[in-house]
Structures are given as structure tokens and as C-alpha cells.
Design a protein around this motif. Structure first.
Motif, PDB file in Angstrom:
ATOM      1  N   TYR A  37     -43.939 -17.258  18.400  1.00  0.00           N
ATOM      2  CA  TYR A  37     -43.731 -15.904  18.909  1.00  0.00           C
ATOM      3  C   TYR A  37     -43.118 -15.977  20.300  1.00  0.00           C
ATOM      4  CZ  TYR A  37     -46.420 -13.579  15.173  1.00  0.00           C
ATOM      5  OH  TYR A  37     -46.856 -13.077  13.973  1.00  0.00           O
ATOM      6  N   TYR A  51     -34.525 -12.464  26.290  1.00  0.00           N
ATOM      7  CA  TYR A  51     -33.920 -11.204  26.729  1.00  0.00           C
ATOM      8  C   TYR A  51     -32.788 -11.508  27.711  1.00  0.00           C
ATOM      9  CZ  TYR A  51     -38.368  -9.212  25.111  1.00  0.00           C
ATOM     10  OH  TYR A  51     -39.465  -8.856  24.354  1.00  0.00           O
ATOM     11  N   SER A 104     -31.509  -2.413  32.143  1.00  0.00           N
ATOM     12  CA  SER A 104     -32.772  -2.825  31.540  1.00  0.00           C
ATOM     13  C   SER A 104     -32.541  -4.086  30.715  1.00  0.00           C
ATOM     14  CB  SER A 104     -33.302  -1.711  30.634  1.00  0.00           C
ATOM     15  OG  SER A 104     -33.434  -0.506  31.348  1.00  0.00           O
ATOM     16  N   LEU A 143     -33.175  -7.227  24.153  1.00  0.00           N
ATOM     17  CA  LEU A 143     -33.707  -8.272  23.273  1.00  0.00           C
ATOM     18  C   LEU A 143     -32.566  -8.993  22.583  1.00  0.00           C
ATOM     19  CD1 LEU A 143     -36.166  -9.602  21.821  1.00  0.00           C
ATOM     20  CD2 LEU A 143     -35.978  -7.769  20.120  1.00  0.00           C
ATOM     21  N   GLN A 201     -39.985 -14.906  26.735  1.00  0.00           N
ATOM     22  CA  GLN A 201     -41.301 -14.261  26.730  1.00  0.00           C
ATOM     23  C   GLN A 201     -42.078 -14.728  25.515  1.00  0.00           C
ATOM     24  OE1 GLN A 201     -41.669 -10.359  25.208  1.00  0.00           O
ATOM     25  NE2 GLN A 201     -43.622  -9.930  26.211  1.00  0.00           N
ATOM     26  N   TYR A 225     -45.218 -13.845  23.019  1.00  0.00           N
ATOM     27  CA  TYR A 225     -46.005 -12.666  22.655  1.00  0.00           C
ATOM     28  C   TYR A 225     -47.050 -13.008  21.603  1.00  0.00           C
ATOM     29  CZ  TYR A 225     -42.195 -12.584  19.197  1.00  0.00           C
ATOM     30  OH  TYR A 225     -41.262 -12.922  18.239  1.00  0.00           O
ATOM     31  N   ARG A 267     -48.794 -11.260  27.959  1.00  0.00           N
ATOM     32  CA  ARG A 267     -47.702 -11.793  27.132  1.00  0.00           C
ATOM     33  C   ARG A 267     -46.582 -12.194  28.091  1.00  0.00           C
ATOM     34  NH1 ARG A 267     -49.491  -8.776  22.562  1.00  0.00           N
ATOM     35  NH2 ARG A 267     -51.630  -9.544  22.357  1.00  0.00           N
ATOM     36  N   VAL A 302     -43.646  -3.017  32.176  1.00  0.00           N
ATOM     37  CA  VAL A 302     -43.184  -4.272  32.773  1.00  0.00           C
ATOM     38  C   VAL A 302     -42.759  -3.999  34.210  1.00  0.00           C
ATOM     39  CG1 VAL A 302     -41.442  -6.104  32.643  1.00  0.00           C
ATOM     40  CG2 VAL A 302     -42.438  -5.185  30.542  1.00  0.00           C
ATOM     41  N   TYR A 317     -40.512  -0.697  34.079  1.00  0.00           N
ATOM     42  CA  TYR A 317     -39.898  -0.389  32.798  1.00  0.00           C
ATOM     43  C   TYR A 317     -40.984  -0.124  31.753  1.00  0.00           C
ATOM     44  CZ  TYR A 317     -35.552  -2.501  34.572  1.00  0.00           C
ATOM     45  OH  TYR A 317     -34.432  -2.806  35.302  1.00  0.00           O
ATOM     46  N   VAL A 373     -41.404  -3.998  18.748  1.00  0.00           N
ATOM     47  CA  VAL A 373     -40.584  -3.953  17.540  1.00  0.00           C
ATOM     48  C   VAL A 373     -41.326  -3.281  16.392  1.00  0.00           C
ATOM     49  CG1 VAL A 373     -39.647  -5.437  15.713  1.00  0.00           C
ATOM     50  CG2 VAL A 373     -39.126  -5.929  18.100  1.00  0.00           C
ATOM     51  N   TYR A 404     -47.325  -3.823  15.306  1.00  0.00           N
ATOM     52  CA  TYR A 404     -48.148  -4.985  15.606  1.00  0.00           C
ATOM     53  C   TYR A 404     -47.925  -5.344  17.075  1.00  0.00           C
ATOM     54  CZ  TYR A 404     -49.922  -9.794  14.903  1.00  0.00           C
ATOM     55  OH  TYR A 404     -50.617 -10.967  14.970  1.00  0.00           O
ATOM     56  N   ASP A 405     -48.989  -5.516  17.848  1.00  0.00           N
ATOM     57  CA  ASP A 405     -48.800  -5.737  19.280  1.00  0.00           C
ATOM     58  C   ASP A 405     -48.229  -7.114  19.587  1.00  0.00           C
ATOM     59  OD1 ASP A 405     -51.519  -7.297  20.655  1.00  0.00           O
ATOM     60  OD2 ASP A 405     -51.566  -6.653  18.564  1.00  0.00           O
ATOM     61  N   ARG A 406     -48.384  -8.034  18.624  1.00  0.00           N
ATOM     62  CA  ARG A 406     -47.795  -9.353  18.828  1.00  0.00           C
ATOM     63  C   ARG A 406     -46.367  -9.351  18.292  1.00  0.00           C
ATOM     64  NH1 ARG A 406     -52.524 -13.775  19.287  1.00  0.00           N
ATOM     65  NH2 ARG A 406     -54.178 -12.315  19.845  1.00  0.00           N
ATOM     66  N   PRO A 411     -42.061  -8.570  19.958  1.00  0.00           N
ATOM     67  CA  PRO A 411     -41.311  -8.410  21.201  1.00  0.00           C
ATOM     68  C   PRO A 411     -40.980  -6.939  21.458  1.00  0.00           C
ATOM     69  CG  PRO A 411     -39.860  -9.139  19.473  1.00  0.00           C
ATOM     70  CD  PRO A 411     -41.230  -9.099  18.874  1.00  0.00           C
ATOM     71  N   PHE A 412     -40.375  -6.691  22.607  1.00  0.00           N
ATOM     72  CA  PHE A 412     -39.919  -5.352  22.966  1.00  0.00           C
ATOM     73  C   PHE A 412     -38.475  -5.179  22.501  1.00  0.00           C
ATOM     74  CE2 PHE A 412     -43.589  -4.301  25.244  1.00  0.00           C
ATOM     75  CZ  PHE A 412     -43.878  -5.189  26.268  1.00  0.00           C
ATOM     76  N   ASP A 413     -38.231  -4.143  21.700  1.00  0.00           N
ATOM     77  CA  ASP A 413     -36.864  -3.956  21.227  1.00  0.00           C
ATOM     78  C   ASP A 413     -36.115  -2.841  21.941  1.00  0.00           C
ATOM     79  OD1 ASP A 413     -37.455  -2.215  18.022  1.00  0.00           O
ATOM     80  OD2 ASP A 413     -38.344  -1.934  20.014  1.00  0.00           O
ATOM     81  N   TRP A 418     -35.990  -0.374  25.459  1.00  0.00           N
ATOM     82  CA  TRP A 418     -36.472  -0.287  26.836  1.00  0.00           C
ATOM     83  C   TRP A 418     -36.057   1.038  27.462  1.00  0.00           C
ATOM     84  CZ3 TRP A 418     -38.520  -4.597  29.837  1.00  0.00           C
ATOM     85  CH2 TRP A 418     -38.699  -5.767  29.080  1.00  0.00           C
ATOM     86  N   GLY A 419     -36.912   1.568  28.341  1.00  0.00           N
ATOM     87  CA  GLY A 419     -36.516   2.698  29.154  1.00  0.00           C
ATOM     88  C   GLY A 419     -35.549   2.256  30.231  1.00  0.00           C
TER      89      GLY A 419
END
Lengths: 109, 121
Positions: free
Chosen positions: A33, A37, A44, A47, A90, A92, A98, B37, B95, B100, B103-105, B107-109, B111-112
Motif C-alpha cells: 500500500y 504523488y 495540489s 495521484l 505515501q 497507507y 499514513r 494534509v 489540503y 479512492v 476503505y480508509d487504507r 490513497p487520496f485521489d 484533492w481540494g
């Protein structure tokens, strides 16, 4: 807490060259995992790669990711002018936090 | 189209309180974790914490636990990050980002655009 160490801090390349960025984890990253980025100045993060090697939607195939144990690599096969930016890894897979690596800046030589 | 729109830049004095926001649209807000973040001037990204708007389950980084509060109002598709007493060291870009999946595990897809918080006397 998993610590991610990125190297080098700065990579100076000419367009068309190959970029190899490293991210080393202090312990095993479960299920690979790990994400990469890209962040350009004033923007910003975006990904690029998740699951160590899967490109996110719309990411060109010159970007690739690989993994060997606790070592992760982002490769840009031929750097384009728009690829000059800072890159972060990163993880996760662990309990919070994370964590992110400290970043590698890819700059024009 | 998925969008996260953050509130505008803030200038505050040390000791003041602050709540910044992140409004999601283009997806089912309650089904995806949202994270915050921090990026201090000229520095890297720091994971602060995440919230699941569906049930307000929240996870914090130990570094930020007790320093900030993450919350969400699912009726208006908005997540928040708040401080009760700001310090100069809270000066940073913040940010919000969506995971994605549910599920919290993951990545971030998305962003603000970031909210710049400046704390200065």
C-alpha cells in the motif's frame, strides 16, 4: 510509525532523460500500500501510482512504479517538460499516521 | 465530476480559533473517507487525520491528536478542520483530499485547492 525516506533530495535532468526516484520504508508496508504523488508549484498534489505499481486514471505510461521488499521506485522513462515537479511517496497500509516521504524534486538540468 | 472546494485563506492571531471547510460534490459524500494534509511553507506533506462522513469515524495522527479537531456535516457534504487556539507554527497550507474508496487504507485521489492559514501577531 513507518518512516519513508526518499532519495535523492533533488534530481537534475534534461528532458528526455530517465528519472529514478527511491522511497525506502523503515518497515514492511502491508499489501504494498504505497502511492506516489506529483506536486507542481502552487498546485495540489496529484495521484500518480497506487498499490506500488498501478497507474492512476489518466497517468501517462512513462510513469511506472515498482517494489522490492521495503524499497519502492518511481521511474519516469523519458522526462517531459511538464514532469518537473516534487514527488512524494505515501504509505497507507499501517495504522495512522499514513506517512509521506519528504519528497524528491525533479528539476531541469 | 468529483470536486472538493475548500474555504478561503485566513489570517489569524495566536490564540484565536479557526474552522476551515471542504465541500465535496459529484459523488456520494458519505461513502468516502476524507483526509486533511498539512504543508508548511517550503516543506513536505504531513498526514493529519481522516474522517468517514457516513458515521463520523475519525482517525488522527499522534502528532496532531489534541491539536486539531476533524468533523463533518453530511447534510451539507462538508468536512471541517478546526483549532481552538492557534499558534504561529500552525501557519501552513491545508489540503483536504478524498480517499479512492470507502476503505480508509487507500490513497487520496481527489484533492481540494488548499486553504492557506497564516497565524501572526
Amino acid at each position: 510509525e513507518i518512516v519513508l525516506t526518499q532519495s535523492p533530495g533533488t534530481l537534475s535532468l534534461s528532458p528526455g532523460e530517465r528519472a529514478t526516484l527511491s522511497c525506502r520504508a523503515s518497515q514492511s508496508v502491508s499489501n504494498k500500500y504505497l502511492a506516489w504523488y506529483q506536486q507542481k508549484p502552487g498546485q495540489s498534489p496529484r495521484l500518480l501510482i497506487f498499490g506500488a505499481s498501478t497507474r492512476a486514471t489518466g497517468i501517462p505510461d512513462r510513469f511506472s512504479g515498482s517494489e522490492s521488499g521495503t524499497d519502492f521506485t518511481l521511474t519516469i522513462s523519458r522526462v517531459e517538460p511538464e514532469d518537473f515537479a516534487v514527488y512524494y511517496c505515501q504509505q497507507y497500509g499501517s495504522s495512522p499516521p499514513r506517512t509521506f516521504g519528504q519528497g524528491t524534486k525533479v528539476e531541469i538540468k | 465530476e468529483v470536486q472538493l472546494v475548500q474555504s478561503g485563506a485566513e489570517v489569524k492571531k495566536p490564540g484565536e480559533s479557526l474552522k476551515i471547510s471542504c465541500k465535496g460534490s459529484g459523488y456520494t459524500f458519505t461513502n468516502y473517507w476524507i483526509g486533511w494534509v498539512r504543508q508548511m511553507p517550503g516543506k513536505g506533506l504531513e498526514w493529519m487525520g481522516i474522517i468517514y462522513p457516513g458515521d463520523s469515524d475519525t482517525r488522527y495522527s499522534p502528532s496532531f491528536q489534541g491539536q486539531v479537531t476533524i468533523s463533518a456535516d453530511r447534510s451539507i457534504n462538508t468536512a471541517y478542520l478546526q483549532w481552538s487556539s492557534l499558534k504561529a507554527s500552525d501557519t501552513a497550507m491545508y489540503y483536504c483530499a478524498r480517499h479512492v474508496s470507502g476503505y480508509d487504507r487507500s490513497p487520496f485521489d481527489f484533492w481540494g485547492q488548499g486553504t492557506l492559514v497564516t497565524v501572526s501577531s
